[in-house]
Design an enzyme around this catalytic site. Structure first.
Site, PDB file in Angstrom:
ATOM      1  N   HIS A  58       0.806  -1.156   0.126  1.00 11.00           N
ATOM      2  CA  HIS A  58      -0.282  -0.124  -0.349  1.00 11.00           C
ATOM      3  C   HIS A  58       1.260   0.754   0.154  1.00 11.00           C
ATOM      4  O   HIS A  58       0.857   2.283  -0.705  1.00 11.00           O
ATOM      5  CB  HIS A  58      -0.804   0.432   1.181  1.00 11.00           C
ATOM      6  CG  HIS A  58      -1.346   1.149   1.176  1.00 11.00           C
ATOM      7  ND1 HIS A  58      -2.805   1.263   1.038  1.00 11.00           N
ATOM      8  CD2 HIS A  58      -1.073   2.379   2.184  1.00 11.00           C
ATOM      9  CE1 HIS A  58      -3.373   2.260   1.407  1.00 11.00           C
ATOM     10  NE2 HIS A  58      -2.458   3.447   1.841  1.00 11.00           N
ATOM     11  N   GLU A  59       1.346   0.925   1.573  1.00  5.64           N
ATOM     12  CA  GLU A  59       2.467   2.326   1.148  1.00  5.64           C
ATOM     13  C   GLU A  59       3.327   2.688  -0.153  1.00  5.64           C
ATOM     14  O   GLU A  59       3.931   4.237  -1.323  1.00  5.64           O
ATOM     15  CB  GLU A  59       3.658   2.268   1.995  1.00  5.64           C
ATOM     16  CG  GLU A  59       3.109   2.143   3.670  1.00  5.64           C
ATOM     17  CD  GLU A  59       1.954   3.554   3.832  1.00  5.64           C
ATOM     18  OE1 GLU A  59       2.134   4.538   3.098  1.00  5.64           O
ATOM     19  OE2 GLU A  59       1.071   3.138   4.754  1.00  5.64           O
ATOM     20  N   HIS A 115       1.919   4.417  -3.161  1.00  8.02           N
ATOM     21  CA  HIS A 115       1.809   5.466  -3.391  1.00  8.02           C
ATOM     22  C   HIS A 115       2.818   6.309  -4.412  1.00  8.02           C
ATOM     23  O   HIS A 115       2.467   7.339  -5.095  1.00  8.02           O
ATOM     24  CB  HIS A 115       1.819   6.914  -2.138  1.00  8.02           C
ATOM     25  CG  HIS A 115       0.777   6.597  -1.183  1.00  8.02           C
ATOM     26  ND1 HIS A 115      -0.484   6.989  -1.194  1.00  8.02           N
ATOM     27  CD2 HIS A 115       0.503   5.720   0.123  1.00  8.02           C
ATOM     28  CE1 HIS A 115      -1.567   6.611  -0.564  1.00  8.02           C
ATOM     29  NE2 HIS A 115      -0.818   5.912   0.395  1.00  8.02           N
TER      30      HIS A 115
END
Ligand SMILES: *[C@@H]1O[C@H](CO)[C@@H](O)[C@H](O)[C@H]1NC(C)=O
Ligand SMILES: *[C@@H]1O[C@H](CO)[C@@H](O)[C@H](O)[C@H]1NC(C)=O
Ligand SMILES: *[C@@H]1O[C@H](CO)[C@@H](O)[C@H](O)[C@H]1NC(C)=O
Ligand SMILES: *[C@@H]1O[C@H](CO)[C@@H](O)[C@H](O)[C@H]1NC(C)=O
Ligand SMILES: *[C@@H]1O[C@H](CO)[C@@H](O)[C@H](O)[C@H]1NC(C)=O
Ligand SMILES: *[C@@H]1O[C@H](CO)[C@@H](O)[C@H](O)[C@H]1NC(C)=O
Length: 791
Positions: free
Chosen positions: A562-563, A566
């Site tokens: 998820h990170e 970004h």
């Protein structure tokens, strides 16, 4: 314009602290900006043809085609609008599409939110986004003054205060039904309303200072002069520390005098932005970059005005803001994005012996799903030609000695390489070079103990610190696997990926991901800062005090993915050098949603299952979102219109709706095309061609390879869509870009499959939105219709 927002995995804080005394903190982050009523995204050939623009010859220079097209769009406005084609524009070899990024200038001053992105292939315009200012420019001498602006200060403050009150009340009143975790009401609504409160305070209750500063009002652009008052006012809104606010207010003149401004860098390459640098700004960790720009502000009658702003890039401990603050008092903060939510060199002939790691293997989402096993340094010869543990001496920020002659690459025996620098960061500060990393020695085997045990609360931290070797190894492994995977789907050097060295393949280098394990700056969360291409991304993973022993986010692949995602979506949307395209509202929300979607797709298997996000780390079967991702409408009822519900202003709630919609889209493609057990394309052969195997459809001429299965195809379409969509995309724009990506890749074979899947949750052709506000409001209507050709 830019402001910095750190994108963290969740907005509030989950976690019942089970007898542990560790503080639970929510990182403060600001994100909002003008909604441009005139911004368009056109991906339909009929709309583009209406412009009267004819396709050029298929081998015409794509940049020339873009220039002709811009001339057509500007039409009679051409005299007023000058523009520059940005240096991060690129032709993507993986799709054949040239992405041209254009910035508008008026009187030689940049219009910070005047963007075009034009996608060109074989002489044709595939799609374009346009938010150029189209009104009458202000005269050069009369600096536009916000006090005379059509949204006057008093009315602006009334609107802001009303929005603040509504969001706060509605959010607080829904906490009892929505929050299963007992005592999070206070911290969650505070985390939610906090940024708006600070904005209100800084923009509307600063009268004394505003008047004071108004006395220094400059008369002409040449005399805009002093940006320090505007910057100090921004810091009052931005700092999370009450004592810093008090210090600024109490010692205002002292701070103003201490801040020193140094000049423009005259060695900046041609065509690049030049900046002033401001030192000694309270609560920052590096000099603030500043430059003057215009920004567009819509008024209530629908017209748009240009306002002169100072654009600041402010690097703080937990935030990295790109902010636009009106240059003339009152110094209203107009927009803010937190960046936090690219000569061939010989490649070694024979790769060195590959390393191995004792880790949760790729596909094992977290320790509840499997045990650790010994995995190989699975480097992909296209994505990581020198493996994960080498980098050029010249590009190594940790190497201080004289480089040995006739050696180009340095080999490391630790978690430090061309794609990722992984280390512990217990201190929670910004330094990383000398932080601790596991050492494998000459064996290249990273096999370390991970045996967490129940302890007294006093010792929980020590228990976690004791397995730091294993946790840094895991973070390094997972992050490199993501680098290699996304590379193969087109997140390459020209597209702005994260590498210390780019092998002469274009893009800006010097930007490996700094990945901090057990970062001491927080608990129960994770975040990623994405500055523009050429500056290191920074990932911070936290411990979760949701259980005894603590759980370590580094071991939950979904959180790391998820990170990292970004970084993917921020660099691909609006171009590698524009990190301000996913700052707030629907676009900020999708920035979160793509991460959840990709993490969930990576863990899914041929046997369909629903999945929650972050369930292991949060010690909560339902995970950290409102609902698990599911085909079942009872289990996950989110629709487009859900965005209007109380509690959906924050980017994480919006992102959850987007991820659910993408989940249904990918399931529809899987239904149609089946499932591939691996998401990794086959390795290229020695002559550089990629064998189709069972992964790609048979190659057709020089056309991009098409993934054969539904899950691989959906990852490809989502990533290609990011490159095609405009800066600050809405849900509609991102949907249209995915449908266009399919048109380009497969000739539109999935047109109806995609439309039907989007329409399932209200994103059909007749969906609509009205009255979007800079703070996330608006009225949305679900639409369930599909194009008539699909009925
Ligand atoms: C790094 O490893 C490669 C491949 O084994 C080798 O050719 C090179 O000499 C090594 N570099 C140094 C500085 O030892
Ligand atoms: C890990 O291994 C142990 C011992 O072999 C086994 O009991 C356990 O079920 C495994 N855990 C998972 C999640 O597979
Ligand atoms: C990490 O690994 C090193 C090298 O094997 C070892 O000396 C050290 O004790 C380990 N650290 C911890 C905290 O276990
Ligand atoms: C899916 O389920 C089938 C039947 O229960 C089982 O044989 C198969 O191994 C499973 N596949 C995966 C990838 O889990
Ligand atoms: C959907 O979920 C609900 C609640 O768990 C369940 O009762 C229902 O049977 C499910 N529907 C389908 C089609 O699986
Ligand atoms: C590359 O090598 C493969 C296998 O040897 C061969 O089938 C293919 O035609 C080659 N491609 C080119 C472009 O030479």
């Amino acid at each position: 314009m830019r402001c910095l927002l750190i994108a963290s995995i969740l907005a509030g804080i989950v976690g019942s602290v089970q007898g542990h005394r560790a503080p639970v903190t929510a990182r403060k982050s600001l994100g909002f900006g003008p909604i441009h009523p005139h911004a368009v995204y056109r991906s339909n050939p009929y709309q583009i043809a209406t412009n009267g623009f004819l396709p050029q010859s298929p081998d015409a220079d794509p940049f020339e085609v873009a220039r002709l097209f811009i001339g057509d769009i500007l039409g009679p406005n051409q005299d007023q609008a000058s523009y520059k084609i940005r240096p991060d524009s690129y032709t993507d070899p993986s799709t054949g599409v040239t992405h041209v990024y254009v910035r508008q200038y008026v009187h030689g001053i940049e219009v910070a939110d005047g963007n075009m992105n034009i996608n060109v292939k074989e002489g044709k315009i595939l799609s374009y986004g346009n938010s150029f200012f189209a009104g009458t420019p202000p005269s050069l001498i009369a600096v536009p003054d916000l006090r005379n602006f059509r949204h006057p200060q008093r009315e602006y403050c009334q609107d802001l205060s009303a929005e603040l009150e509504t969001q706060f009340n509605v959010f607080a009143s829904t906490q009892n039904e929505q929050a299963p975790m007992g005592d999070q009401k206070t911290s969650k609504s505070a985390a939610f309303a906090g940024p708006l409160t600070h904005l209100y305070y800084s923009n509307c209750q600063f009268d004394g200072l505003a008047d004071d500063m108004a006395l220094k009002r400059p008369q002409a652009i040449g005399d805009i002069g002093d940006m320090r008052p505007a910057l100090l006012q921004f810091m009052v809104a931005a700092t999370p520390k009450a004592d810093v606010v008090n210090d600024i207010l109490g010692n205002y003149d002292e701070h103003l005098n201490k801040m020193s401004v140094s000049g423009v860098n005259h060695f900046t390459p041609e065509g690049e932005q030049t900046y002033l640098f401001v030192d000694n700004v309270p609560d920052t960790v590096n000099p603030v970059k500043a430059n003057i720009a215009y920004i567009q502000i819509p008024s209530k009658d629908g017209s748009v005005e240009l306002v002169t702003v100072w654009k600041f890039e402010v690097e703080m401990h937990d935030n990295w803001y790109e902010a636009a603050v009106s240059a003339i008092a009152p110094h209203r903060i107009i927009s803010v994005v937190d960046w936090a939510s690219d000569a061939p060199i010989p490649v070694p002939d024979a790769p060195k012996e590959s390393a191995s790691y004792n880790v949760y293997a790729w596909g094992v989402n977290d320790p509840s799903e499997g045990n650790r096993t010994l995995q190989k340094e699975n480097f992909d010869s296209l994505a990581s030609p020198i493996g994960w543990h080498s980098l050029p001496f010249a590009n190594d920020p940790s190497y201080r000695s004289v480089k040995p002659s006739n050696e180009f690459y340095r080999n490391t025996s630790t978690t430090f390489g061309n794609n990722v620098f992984a280390q512990e960061n217990w201190e929670g500060q910004n330094a990383y070079i000398n932080n601790y990393r596991p050492e494998a020695g000459s064996s290249s085997v990273y096999d370390f103990q991970y045996k967490p045990k129940v302890s007294d609360s006093d010792e929980a931290m020590a228990v976690a610190h004791n397995y730091i070797n294993a946790t840094v190894t895991q973070l390094f492994y997972t992050s490199n696997m993501i680098h290699d995977l996304y590379y193969r789907y087109g997140f390459t050097e020209v597209a702005g990926n994260f590498q210390q060295y780019n092998f002469g393949r274009g893009g800006r280098e010097g930007d490996a991901v700094i990945a901090n394990a057990q970062d001491g700056s927080g608990f129960n969360n994770a975040n990623f800062m994405t500055p523009p291409d050429g500056t290191n991304g920074r990932m911070r993973m936290y411990l979760w005090n949701t259980a005894n022993p603590y759980r370590d986010g580094d071991f939950e692949a979904g959180i790391v993915i998820h990170e990292y995602s970004h970084g993917l979506s921020t660099r691909l949307t609006g171009g590698p050098l524009n990190s301000g395209c996913l700052g707030w509202g629907e676009s900020g929300g999708m920035g979160e949603g793509w991460g959840d979607f990709l993490a969930t797709t990576i863990r899914s298997t041929a046997n369909y299952s629903d999945y929650p996000m972050g369930a292991w780390a949060a010690n909560r079967p339902k995970g950290i979102r409102n609902y698990p991702y599911s085909l079942n409408e009872t289990v996950n009822p989110s629709t487009y219109q859900t965005l209007d519900k109380p509690g959906y202003w924050g980017v994480h709630a919006i992102g959850e709706v987007w991820a659910q919609i993408l989940w249904l889209v990918s399931q529809a493609l899987i239904e149609e095309h089946g499932f591939s057990d691996t998401l990794y394309p086959p390795m290229p052969l020695e002559n550089g061609t990629v064998p189709a195997n069972d992964f790609y459809r048979p190659a057709v001429g020089k056309k991009p390879l098409v993934p054969k299965h539904g899950n691989t195809l959906s990852v490809q379409l989502v990533i290609n869509g990011m490159k095609l969509q405009p800066c600050q995309p809405s849900f509609f724009d991102a949907r249209d870009a995915i449908i266009l990506a399919d048109e380009e890749l497969t000739g539109g074979e999935n047109f109806c499959t995609l439309w039907k899947a989007f329409s399932l949750r209200g994103l059909g052709t007749d969906a609509s939105v009205q009255g979007r506000t800079p703070w996330g409001g608006g009225i949305r209507l679900n639409g369930f219709a599909t194009p008539t050709t699909c009925e």
